[in-house]
Design a protein around this motif. Structure first.
Motif, mmCIF file in Angstrom:
data_model
loop_
_atom_site.group_PDB
_atom_site.id
_atom_site.type_symbol
_atom_site.label_atom_id
_atom_site.label_comp_id
_atom_site.label_asym_id
_atom_site.label_seq_id
_atom_site.Cartn_x
_atom_site.Cartn_y
_atom_site.Cartn_z
ATOM 1 N N VAL A 105 0.848 -1.199 0.000
ATOM 2 C CA VAL A 105 0.000 0.000 0.000
ATOM 3 C C VAL A 105 0.883 1.248 0.000
ATOM 4 O O VAL A 105 0.630 2.200 -0.747
ATOM 5 N N ILE A 106 1.913 1.242 0.823
ATOM 6 C CA ILE A 106 2.827 2.391 0.862
ATOM 7 C C ILE A 106 3.500 2.571 -0.488
ATOM 8 O O ILE A 106 3.587 3.689 -1.011
ATOM 9 N N VAL A 121 11.264 5.372 4.077
ATOM 10 C CA VAL A 121 10.035 4.881 4.697
ATOM 11 C C VAL A 121 10.419 4.172 5.990
ATOM 12 O O VAL A 121 11.252 3.264 5.979
ATOM 13 N N LEU A 122 9.820 4.614 7.101
ATOM 14 C CA LEU A 122 10.087 4.022 8.407
ATOM 15 C C LEU A 122 8.794 3.452 8.984
ATOM 16 O O LEU A 122 7.763 4.132 8.979
ATOM 17 N N THR A 123 8.869 2.210 9.469
ATOM 18 C CA THR A 123 7.676 1.564 10.032
ATOM 19 C C THR A 123 7.934 0.943 11.402
ATOM 20 O O THR A 123 7.035 0.321 11.959
ATOM 21 N N ASP A 124 9.109 1.119 11.944
ATOM 22 C CA ASP A 124 9.442 0.579 13.270
ATOM 23 C C ASP A 124 9.004 1.598 14.325
ATOM 24 O O ASP A 124 9.627 2.655 14.483
ATOM 25 N N LYS A 125 7.932 1.279 15.041
ATOM 26 C CA LYS A 125 7.362 2.239 16.004
ATOM 27 C C LYS A 125 8.337 2.583 17.126
ATOM 28 O O LYS A 125 8.348 3.713 17.619
ATOM 29 N N ASN A 126 9.175 1.631 17.546
ATOM 30 C CA ASN A 126 10.170 1.917 18.583
ATOM 31 C C ASN A 126 11.206 2.920 18.077
ATOM 32 O O ASN A 126 11.604 3.834 18.793
ATOM 33 N N ASN A 150 2.345 8.238 17.235
ATOM 34 C CA ASN A 150 2.262 6.769 17.250
ATOM 35 C C ASN A 150 1.738 6.187 15.937
ATOM 36 O O ASN A 150 1.164 5.103 15.919
ATOM 37 N N ALA A 151 1.946 6.901 14.855
ATOM 38 C CA ALA A 151 1.535 6.403 13.537
ATOM 39 C C ALA A 151 2.362 5.172 13.177
ATOM 40 O O ALA A 151 3.524 5.065 13.574
ATOM 41 N N PRO A 152 1.774 4.264 12.419
ATOM 42 C CA PRO A 152 2.512 3.064 12.044
ATOM 43 C C PRO A 152 3.552 3.269 10.940
ATOM 44 O O PRO A 152 4.369 2.392 10.695
ATOM 45 N N ALA A 153 3.528 4.419 10.261
ATOM 46 C CA ALA A 153 4.495 4.644 9.178
ATOM 47 C C ALA A 153 4.831 6.126 9.050
ATOM 48 O O ALA A 153 4.010 6.995 9.341
ATOM 49 N N LYS A 211 22.727 7.096 7.839
ATOM 50 C CA LYS A 211 22.138 5.849 8.336
ATOM 51 C C LYS A 211 21.095 5.280 7.371
ATOM 52 O O LYS A 211 20.913 4.069 7.280
ATOM 53 N N HIS A 212 20.402 6.160 6.647
ATOM 54 C CA HIS A 212 19.300 5.735 5.780
ATOM 55 C C HIS A 212 19.622 5.872 4.294
ATOM 56 O O HIS A 212 18.716 5.921 3.460
#
Length: 187
Positions: free
Chosen positions: A25-26, A49-54, A94-97, A150-151
């Motif tokens: 979807v992303i 694109v980042l999806t790691d909530k921590n 706290n978004a997932p992405a 880093k990215h």
């Protein structure tokens, strides 16, 4: 959803369900967004694109600390002091992405081009039942040389639009009226 309806009803969303947004979807949203116009068709954009909530929470804490460290020299930020001091406040809500849009520095119109892309992305997300919000507070952490290294973001790119993405906890109702606007000249 018709385009006009999407334009009039899209809102910045800051409360999300825990449900992750699928990678496909992303990718589809980005593939749609890149149809934005760009000066001389340079298409000066790139993405993280980042999806790691921590990890997003860690970035949020770094951003808040950075804002607090320079708060005294930024009068326009004083209104956010208590928010930045709140350990429970997450700048990414706290978004997932998080989709971060970068633009090439050598393209004079890059910020405009990438901003149009960001609008495409936000409207396409809204059409799919996803909420977004442009996170200005992320600019002090997502454009540093360390973050870029880093990215894998080349130094030839600069941050334009950090946009959170997720399924809204609730949907806003109605259309927010627009303010009167001036037309300075019509000749």
């Amino acid at each position: 959803m018709e385009l006009l309806e999407a334009i009039k009803t899209r809102r910045s969303i800051r409360k999300f369900k825990e449900e992750p947004v699928a990678k496909e979807v992303i990718q589809e949203l980005i593939d749609t967004a890149i149809w934005a116009p760009s000066a001389s068709n340079r298409q000066p954009w790139g993405f993280v694109v980042l999806t790691d909530k921590n990890y997003l929470k860690q970035l949020s804490d770094e951003a808040k600390a950075g804002w607090l460290a320079q708060m005294d020299s930024l009068p326009q930020m004083q209104q956010y002091r208590a928010t930045m001091q709140n350990p429970d406040f997450n700048i990414f809500y706290n978004a997932p992405a998080l989709i971060i849009i970068y633009g090439k520095k050598d393209s004079h119109w890059s910020k405009y081009d990438c901003s149009m892309l960001a609008q495409n992305l936000m409207l396409a997300a809204w059409e799919k039942g996803l909420g977004t919000c442009w996170i200005g507070f992320a600019h002090n952490v997502c454009d540093t040389p360390q973050f870029k290294a880093k990215h894998n973001v080349s130094e030839e790119y600069e941050l334009v639009a950090p946009i959170i993405l997720g399924y809204p906890e609730t949907l806003p109702k109605g259309v927010v009226p627009r303010k009167e606007y001036p037309i300075f000249y019509w000749g």
